[in-house]
Scaffold this motif. Structure first.
Motif, PDB file in Angstrom:
ATOM      1  N   SER A  60       0.826  -1.202   0.000  1.00 48.81           N
ATOM      2  CA  SER A  60       0.000   0.000   0.000  1.00 48.81           C
ATOM      3  C   SER A  60       0.861   1.253   0.000  1.00 48.81           C
ATOM      4  CB  SER A  60      -0.901   0.021   1.237  1.00 48.81           C
ATOM      5  OG  SER A  60      -1.759  -1.092   1.278  1.00 48.81           O
ATOM      6  N   ARG A  84       0.090   5.842   0.123  1.00 50.93           N
ATOM      7  CA  ARG A  84      -0.906   6.904   0.207  1.00 50.93           C
ATOM      8  C   ARG A  84      -0.304   8.219  -0.248  1.00 50.93           C
ATOM      9  NH1 ARG A  84      -4.159   9.680   5.215  1.00 50.93           N
ATOM     10  NH2 ARG A  84      -2.076  10.520   5.555  1.00 50.93           N
ATOM     11  N   SER A 137      -0.287  12.065  -1.523  1.00 52.04           N
ATOM     12  CA  SER A 137      -1.134  13.200  -1.171  1.00 52.04           C
ATOM     13  C   SER A 137      -0.939  14.331  -2.180  1.00 52.04           C
ATOM     14  CB  SER A 137      -0.818  13.687   0.239  1.00 52.04           C
ATOM     15  OG  SER A 137       0.527  14.100   0.327  1.00 52.04           O
ATOM     16  N   PHE A 167      -8.461   1.383  -4.415  1.00 50.06           N
ATOM     17  CA  PHE A 167      -8.047   2.760  -4.136  1.00 50.06           C
ATOM     18  C   PHE A 167      -9.214   3.504  -3.490  1.00 50.06           C
ATOM     19  CE2 PHE A 167      -4.665   3.398  -7.724  1.00 50.06           C
ATOM     20  CZ  PHE A 167      -4.027   2.231  -7.312  1.00 50.06           C
ATOM     21  N   THR A 168      -8.870   4.391  -2.568  1.00 50.26           N
ATOM     22  CA  THR A 168      -9.860   5.259  -1.933  1.00 50.26           C
ATOM     23  C   THR A 168      -9.329   6.683  -1.923  1.00 50.26           C
ATOM     24  OG1 THR A 168     -10.625   3.458  -0.504  1.00 50.26           O
ATOM     25  CG2 THR A 168     -11.217   5.704   0.136  1.00 50.26           C
ATOM     26  N   SER A 175      -9.778  10.648  -0.674  1.00 49.35           N
ATOM     27  CA  SER A 175     -10.387  11.406   0.418  1.00 49.35           C
ATOM     28  C   SER A 175      -9.834  12.814   0.446  1.00 49.35           C
ATOM     29  CB  SER A 175     -10.152  10.708   1.754  1.00 49.35           C
ATOM     30  OG  SER A 175      -8.760  10.647   2.039  1.00 49.35           O
ATOM     31  N   TYR A 230      -5.976  12.883  -0.527  1.00 46.50           N
ATOM     32  CA  TYR A 230      -5.176  11.664  -0.406  1.00 46.50           C
ATOM     33  C   TYR A 230      -5.718  10.592  -1.348  1.00 46.50           C
ATOM     34  CZ  TYR A 230      -3.816  13.944   3.943  1.00 46.50           C
ATOM     35  OH  TYR A 230      -3.362  14.840   4.869  1.00 46.50           O
ATOM     36  N   LEU A 231      -4.823   9.743  -1.807  1.00 42.76           N
ATOM     37  CA  LEU A 231      -5.221   8.578  -2.592  1.00 42.76           C
ATOM     38  C   LEU A 231      -4.649   7.351  -1.895  1.00 42.76           C
ATOM     39  CD1 LEU A 231      -6.681   7.676  -5.191  1.00 42.76           C
ATOM     40  CD2 LEU A 231      -4.435   7.614  -6.302  1.00 42.76           C
ATOM     41  N   GLN A 232      -5.486   6.682  -1.123  1.00 39.88           N
ATOM     42  CA  GLN A 232      -5.066   5.465  -0.445  1.00 39.88           C
ATOM     43  C   GLN A 232      -5.091   4.322  -1.449  1.00 39.88           C
ATOM     44  OE1 GLN A 232      -4.075   4.886   2.939  1.00 39.88           O
ATOM     45  NE2 GLN A 232      -3.475   2.961   1.962  1.00 39.88           N
ATOM     46  N   MET A 233      -3.929   3.735  -1.699  1.00 41.71           N
ATOM     47  CA  MET A 233      -3.797   2.684  -2.696  1.00 41.71           C
ATOM     48  C   MET A 233      -3.405   1.389  -1.990  1.00 41.71           C
ATOM     49  SD  MET A 233      -1.860   4.760  -5.767  1.00 41.71           S
ATOM     50  CE  MET A 233      -0.262   4.684  -4.971  1.00 41.71           C
ATOM     51  N   SER A 234      -4.200   0.343  -2.202  1.00 42.54           N
ATOM     52  CA  SER A 234      -3.943  -0.943  -1.565  1.00 42.54           C
ATOM     53  C   SER A 234      -3.913  -2.031  -2.638  1.00 42.54           C
ATOM     54  CB  SER A 234      -5.030  -1.248  -0.538  1.00 42.54           C
ATOM     55  OG  SER A 234      -5.114  -0.229   0.430  1.00 42.54           O
TER      56      SER A 234
END
Length: 125
Positions: free
Chosen positions: A17, A19, A21, A68-69, A71, A80-84
């Protein structure tokens, strides 16, 4: 002056993961949409996601949906782009871009006037 500054990219193993920004300045942050695009070597730029900072509504490309999420932290003027569950196919330079709002057509890069400088994301197998 509008500025978008990405950070938080890096090297990660497959399945990991990150994240990145996008810090924004020079305009009323909570009234616009910010999108994430990516471009891999030899490939066209791809729209990944877009978030309306006014209400948090978001759009995602099919290729990242569920992994991806996006926020928005309006107090910090940062998206932010949370990438898992990353795979080598996610390797690219990731850019954020500004427009008035997000919509179903968020993935058209010609709709955006302001862009950040990009942050490299590399996923090793």
């Amino acid at each position: 002056e509008v500025q978008l500054v990405e950070s938080g990219g890096g090297l990660v193993q497959s399945g990991g993961s990150l994240r990145p920004s996008c810090a924004a300045s020079g305009y009323a942050f909570a009234d616009y949409g910010i999108a994430w695009f990516r471009q891999a070597p030899g490939k066209e730029r791809e729209g990944v996601s877009c978030v309306d900072t006014s209400d948090g509504s978001a759009y995602y490309a099919d290729s990242v949906k569920g992994r991806f999420t996006v926020s928005s932290d309006n107090a910090r003027s940062t998206v932010y782009l949370q990438m898992s569950s990353l795979t080598p196919e996610d390797t690219a330079v990731y850019y954020c871009a500004l427009r008035g709002y997000c919509s179903d057509s968020y993935y058209h890069d010609f709709l955006y006037t302001y862009w950040g400088q990009g942050t490299q994301v590399t996923v090793s197998s």
